[in-house]
Design a protein around this motif. Structure first.
Motif, short mmCIF file in Angstrom:
data_model
loop_
_atom_site.label_atom_id
_atom_site.label_comp_id
_atom_site.label_asym_id
_atom_site.label_seq_id
_atom_site.Cartn_x
_atom_site.Cartn_y
_atom_site.Cartn_z
N ASP A 11 1.26 -1.41 -0.18
CA ASP A 11 0.07 0.07 0.09
C ASP A 11 0.75 1.44 0.23
OD1 ASP A 11 -1.15 0.56 3.98
OD2 ASP A 11 0.83 0.13 2.52
N GLU A 39 -22.29 -11.45 -0.61
CA GLU A 39 -22.53 -9.66 0.39
C GLU A 39 -23.43 -9.01 0.03
OE1 GLU A 39 -19.21 -6.44 -0.22
OE2 GLU A 39 -19.07 -9.00 -0.41
N GLU C 58 -3.53 -5.04 5.59
CA GLU C 58 -3.35 -5.32 4.31
C GLU C 58 -3.10 -3.49 3.89
OE1 GLU C 58 -6.57 -8.21 2.96
OE2 GLU C 58 -7.79 -7.45 4.80
N SER C 59 -3.24 -3.84 2.50
CA SER C 59 -2.64 -2.35 1.10
C SER C 59 -4.01 -1.82 1.21
CB SER C 59 -2.85 -3.13 -0.32
OG SER C 59 -3.79 -3.83 -1.13
N GLY C 60 -4.23 -0.27 1.74
CA GLY C 60 -5.05 0.66 1.46
C GLY C 60 -5.11 0.86 2.91
N GLY C 290 -16.47 -10.95 1.32
CA GLY C 290 -16.39 -9.29 1.01
C GLY C 290 -14.72 -8.60 0.15
N LEU C 291 -14.65 -7.54 0.10
CA LEU C 291 -13.19 -6.89 -0.43
C LEU C 291 -12.99 -5.95 0.73
CD1 LEU C 291 -14.21 -6.44 -3.68
CD2 LEU C 291 -12.93 -8.27 -2.93
N PRO C 292 -11.38 -5.79 0.44
CA PRO C 292 -11.12 -3.99 1.59
C PRO C 292 -11.66 -3.30 0.97
CG PRO C 292 -9.35 -6.13 1.02
CD PRO C 292 -10.48 -6.42 -0.17
N PRO C 293 -12.30 -1.98 1.34
CA PRO C 293 -12.55 -1.24 1.42
C PRO C 293 -12.01 -0.56 0.41
CG PRO C 293 -12.43 -0.23 3.76
CD PRO C 293 -12.16 -1.84 3.40
N ASN C 294 -13.31 0.47 -0.96
CA ASN C 294 -12.53 1.96 -0.83
C ASN C 294 -12.96 2.70 -0.26
OD1 ASN C 294 -12.48 3.78 -2.82
ND2 ASN C 294 -14.40 2.82 -4.22
N LEU C 295 -11.83 3.54 -0.16
CA LEU C 295 -11.20 4.30 0.47
C LEU C 295 -12.16 5.81 -0.22
CD1 LEU C 295 -7.52 4.02 1.45
CD2 LEU C 295 -9.46 3.41 2.54
N ARG C 307 -18.00 -6.88 6.49
CA ARG C 307 -17.24 -7.86 5.89
C ARG C 307 -18.13 -8.66 7.59
NH1 ARG C 307 -11.41 -6.73 3.61
NH2 ARG C 307 -12.12 -9.22 3.24
#
Lengths: 337, 360, 350
Positions: A11, A39, C58-60, C290-295, C307
């Motif tokens: 990141d 989801e 994680e990333s982000g 689910g996925l990591p959130p959109n910032l 999640r």
């Protein structure tokens, strides 16, 4: 070594995570029960979701918001219109000469868009009309040379980059040789060999000397793209050379070529003017800014305006194309997305 | 003597025999024998002269059984990715043979190669670079059908693509979107769908989750396992994450400097490793459990992996091995089950002094 | 406790007993074409001398952005720090002059990056680059600088340092390059080292060597260490305390043993559960859905709620504060916090 270092989720680039803009909730529960996650679907901006965005589409949306692009685009469209339909912009014959009345007559600002607007040259011809009619030669040379070098250079660069080996060696050595020849000097020698010199001989000479620049850009770009995983993936599927070249490599490699070509277009227009100025390019019956600049030097002390208007027209044209190239580069630059 | 270091597990019980038979069930779908890939090192611009070779893969042999998952582990530079490329025919092999269902495929070209490609597909490591950014998801997943039109008739292709999206857990409505609109995990699903399109029998996964976030890795691993069961796939699973490899693999091969140094079932490799390199690799893996770190006995290797252009003589691991003796310098150890080992320790290992660690 | 430090370095001008670095309510955002990316949303953490804080995410998650803000190496704009304090020995670095910050950077706080190859100048010998630190900051001459460079290379155990001092970065292996990066960070004997994924690009057998070296040098110099990583395994090996980040917030802090044994946040729990375990062979792995959130669009309330298996109505509306985690009898557990309304349940069900 052939193994790649494991690339890791990083990141370091906080902007990377914006990439999946509207896709947070794309995951989906498959009907076959194979989907892994369930989801809670929240629909963000339903209107925006359906819009599929290609990179070109993104670039276009980006360009539309750049004032530099808008200014240069308006200018270029205007110039092309002038080049195609000069009679729409002036009713004066650019070759009509009236030495007794109009010899070096000063610009008459009240004669708005009229024959005497920019004044008259040393042969009593309307400078305004000549600037308008001169656009055709410059624009034709610029666009035709650019098209020719993009096609030629693109093809050569693509072959060199894609096939590599001896093909690359031969093409690269040829471009190296051309690299050593100054464009103007080379054109000077070449044009001297032509029996008649018109717009097309200038186009041929400049294209012949200019294609190698584009070939180099294309080659470099193709070599980079060729190594990408998606090209390897295409090969793994069994895709043939044509499909790999035109479906995978070309669309991803063309952007820098377009940028360089747009910027070079201005250069070709200048080259034509310089050649004409030196008396090797176009010659008097043909109307061109270069020819007019050349003939203006004889009277520059008494009537600087004779030089000013064709020179200004030339500068504005070149500037418009260079600005356009800049804007396109910024829009296509992958680092900014 | 080092030989005595082997931990006898007692006589081979019927249970052990059954276990060994179970692992080796099925027919080999891919037979790799003494495969080599050397990249020539050249000097000179116009007249190139070969001055050496990077021996990325240097004599690798193994079988991939029908329906199994073979994990390949090793550090960077060990040749595991090159091995994948050679098996995929993306790089020509320098020597050796690869047989798919008994048919030699390493020297195919043209339409014969294209036909084989239908049966062996690949999932790439980096979901950000393995999808063409100028193509829509539909075009990417549909491309295999365009290249192999016999798989899906023209009219059915859109439907086929949507089915594939559904299979990998993506909404089929997003067929017209571009890759950059998806996150890493979703892109990897697109890559998997592309790999599945031609209904292959073998999928080579080259680090398929190492570029993904930890929380998404498990999702993709589960998907791969579900697909394997559903479509009866054989996987070759290349990764550096040993715990994931153990989870997904039936058998595991360990590579070092272009060679396979040890191969066996997951239990044999993880709990009864006999090659010093495998032992060091396993002990070096950071364990996500702080209480385990005090109890475990870690082997920290000295030095770095030697250059594959100039591998050491004899055993390639000897420069970093604490067991190395004069014999290791002279003789290249064969990948074979040593007769002095017993039970699960008795599997193929390329070490003259193969032995289990005393206590793990 | 601080005897090692006293021996190896001259005493400080001002005695400072508080934490070396104290980050308070830090916010970082990026203004982009698509909107405001909220990368860090109120982070608090502190590091004392001799302590290792691992920031896991994680990333982000904002873990690297926080570090870049501390180092003052964010590009502003597009980045901006609308709120927060970064106290170094009690003084807010965000209020310091550029000159003052520059002095702290490198001399007092040093950073080690993930990619050693791109952090070293490829056209200069490594010895020169190491010596440069002394020439630029200490006014050493060439000879002294070279001697110092060799000493540093010895210290990070690069074999044959004297012979290799003139070599270029590409002549070293990945592990050796990362050692050189560590040497460079150590050169001016900083108080605090921030290591951003220092071993991620390395192979496991080399990872162990580099981590050991880093831990050893940290103890020797009695430095603070912030270890930024996504790898639960690396953290378990070296950290004293852990801060888990998600969507720009710290969701859980804990001493290392407690975190692994009894996580108090569903996200941490999910991460630990998704590691393949021996007894799960052949079964489906636990996966955080689910996925990591959109910032650009962090979900309202708790960022993890879409999640989270435990999410209730309150999670969708209110941002949970980092609550003190207590034992059943109500005694607070030192250093433990969880930003979950249901930390008690999470702690117990585990």
């Amino acid at each position: 070594m052939p193994d790649r270092n494991e690339s890791i989720p990083d990141d370091h680039d906080p902007l990377r995570n914006i990439a999946p803009t509207d896709s947070d909730h794309l995951d989906y529960v498959g009907q076959q029960g194979l989907a892994v996650e369930q989801e809670t679907l929240i629909e963000p901006d339903p209107g925006k979701r359906e819009q599929a965005r290609s990179l070109w589409g993104d670039a276009w949306r980006d360009l539309r918001r750049r004032p530099i692009f808008i200014i240069s685009a308006v200018l270029i469209v205007l110039l092309i219109l002038i080049a195609i339909f000069p009679s729409l912009f002036t009713s004066t014959d650019p070759r009509a000469s009236d030495l007794t009345n109009n010899y070096l007559r000063r610009p008459d600002w009240s004669d708005f868009f009229g024959a005497g607007w920019f004044g008259y040259d040393g042969q009593g011809r309307s400078i305004y009309a000549r600037v308008i009619y001169g656009a055709r030669a410059s624009i034709t040379v610029g666009i035709c040379v650019t098209l020719a070098v993009t096609l030629l250079g693109g093809l050569a660069g693509m072959s060199a980059g894609y096939f590599g080996g001896w093909m690359d060696a031969v093409i690269s050595r040829i471009t190296d040789i051309f690299f050593g020849i100054p464009l103007l000097l080379g054109a000077l020698v070449l044009l001297n060999a032509f029996a008649t010199r018109n717009v097309w001989s200038v186009v041929i000479a400049l294209a012949f000397l200019g294609w190698t620049q584009l070939a180099r850009v294309m080659r470099g770009s193709v070599i980079t793209v060729k190594q990408s995983d998606y090209v390897v993936a295409g090969r793994a599927l069994g895709a043939g050379t044509g499909r790999l070249m035109f479906r995978h490599i070309l669309p991803n490699a063309i952007a820098p070529v377009i940028v360089v070509a747009t910027i070079a277009l201005g250069g070709y227009i200048t080259a034509e003017a310089t050649l004409s100025f030196l008396g090797i390019g176009l010659q008097d019956p043909t109307i061109s800014w270069g020819v007019d600049i050349s003939s203006a030097q004889k009277v520059i002390r008494q009537a600087p305006f004779v030089l000013f208007f064709p020179a200004a027209a030339l500068s504005i044209t070149v500037l418009a194309f260079i600005m356009m190239g800049d804007a396109v580069r910024d829009a296509l630059d992958p680092k900014l997305r | 003597m080092t030989v005595n270091g082997a931990t006898p597990l007692g006589a081979t019980t019927p249970e052990e025999v059954a276990f060994a038979q179970e692992v080796r069930r099925g027919e080999p779908i891919l037979e790799v024998r003494d495969l080599r890939k050397h990249f020539p090192l050249t000097r000179g611009v116009l007249f190139k002269k070969q001055v050496g070779a990077v021996k990325a893969v240097d004599g690798v042999s193994f079988d991939l059984m029908q329906g199994e998952t073979l994990g390949i582990v090793g550090e960077s530079g060990c040749g595991k990715s090159t091995l994948a490329k050679v098996l995929m025919n993306l790089e020509p092999a320098s020597a050796g043979s690869v047989k798919y269902k008994g048919e030699e495929i390493s020297r195919l070209s043209g339409s014969a190669l294209k036909a084989v490609r239908r049966n062996i597909q690949m999932v790439f490591q980096d979901p950000y670079t393995s999808l063409n950014p100028r193509m829509t998801v539909g075009d990417i997943i549909g491309e295999p059908f365009e290249i192999h039109p016999e798989v899906a008739p023209k009219g059915d292709r859109r439907k086929a693509v949507q089915d594939l999206l559904d299979v990998v857990g993506l909404n089929p409505e997003y067929i017209n979107r571009y890759p950059h609109q998806f996150s890493g995990g979703q892109r990897q699903r697109i890559g998997i769908a592309r790999g599945l399109a031609l209904k292959p029998e073998i999928i080579i996964c080259d680090e398929p989750v190492s570029a993904l976030d930890v929380s998404v890795q498990a999702q993709v691993i589960n998907l791969l396992e579900q697909l394997q069961a559903e479509f009866e796939l054989s996987y070759m699973f290349i990764a550096h994450d040993l715990s994931i490899v153990r989870h997904i693999s039936d058998r595991v091969g360990v590579m070092y400097l272009g060679r396979m140094v040890e191969i066996g079932s997951d239990l044999e490799i993880y709990d009864h490793a006999t090659h010093p390199y495998t032992q060091a690799l396993l002990s070096a893996v950071p364990v996500p459990d702080p209480t385990a770190r005090e109890s475990r006995d870690r082997i920290v290797l000295v030095g770095d992996v030697p250059s594959p252009a100039k591998p050491p003589s004899g055993c390639r691991f000897r420069t970093r091995c604490w067991k190395a003796q004069e014999k290791c310098e002279r003789e290249d150890p064969a990948l074979t089950a040593r007769e002095w080992l017993e039970g699960r320790a008795r599997h193929d290992s390329a070490c003259h002094f193969a032995a289990e660690r005393e206590n793990i | 406790m601080s005897t090692v430090a006293d021996q190896t370095r001259p005493a400080r001008e001002e005695p400072w007993t508080g934490p070396l670095l104290d980050v308070r309510n830090l916010h970082v955002e990026f203004r982009t074409r698509d909107g405001v990316v909220r990368a860090v949303n109120g982070v608090n953490y502190s590091v004392a001398a001799g302590e290792t804080l691992a920031v896991l995410g994680e990333s982000g998650s904002g873990k690297s952005v926080t570090a870049q803000a501390i180092m003052g190496i964010l590009d502003m704009p597009p980045a901006a720090i609308p709120e927060g304090e970064i106290l170094y020995r009690g003084r807010d670095m965000l209020k310091m002059s550029k000159e003052e910050r520059r002095k702290i950077r490198g001399q007092k706080i040093a950073m080690i990056f993930q990619d050693a190859l791109s952090s070293l100048n490829p056209v200069l010998p490594v010895g020169f680059q190491l010596g440069e630190m002394y020439r630029a900051h200490r006014g050493s001459n060439r000879k002294e600088a070279k001697a110092k460079a060799i000493e540093l290379m010895d210290r990070v155990r690069i074999p044959a340092a004297r012979e290799r001092v003139g070599d270029y970065p590409h002549q070293f292996s990945g592990g050796m390059r990362q050692r050189i990066m560590i040497a460079m960070a150590l050169a001016l004997e900083p108080d605090l080292i921030i290591a951003d994924e220092p071993t991620t690009a390395l192979d496991v057998t080399v990872q162990a060597q580099v981590m050991d070296l880093l831990a050893e040098l940290q103890a020797e110099y009695h430095m603070g260490l912030i270890l930024i990583t996504h790898d639960l395994g690396v953290v378990a090996d070296v950290a004293d305390k852990i801060a888990v980040m998600y969507a720009g917030r710290i969701v859980e802090t804990a001493p290392v043993h407690d975190l692994y044994a009894r996580p108090a946040h569903p996200y941490t729990r999910g991460l630990l559960d998704s590691i393949p375990r021996l007894d799960q062979k052949g079964q489906e792995l636990y996966a955080i859905k689910g996925l990591p959130p959109n910032l650009l669009r962090i979900p309202p309330g708790c960022a993890f709620n879409p999640r989270c298996p435990r999410a209730q109505e309150i999670c969708r509306h209110e941002v949970p504060p980092l609550a003190q985690v207590t034992e059943d009898d109500g005694t607070p557990v030192a250093g433990r916090g969880s930003a979950c309304f249901f930390w008690k349940e999470t702690l117990h069900d585990g």
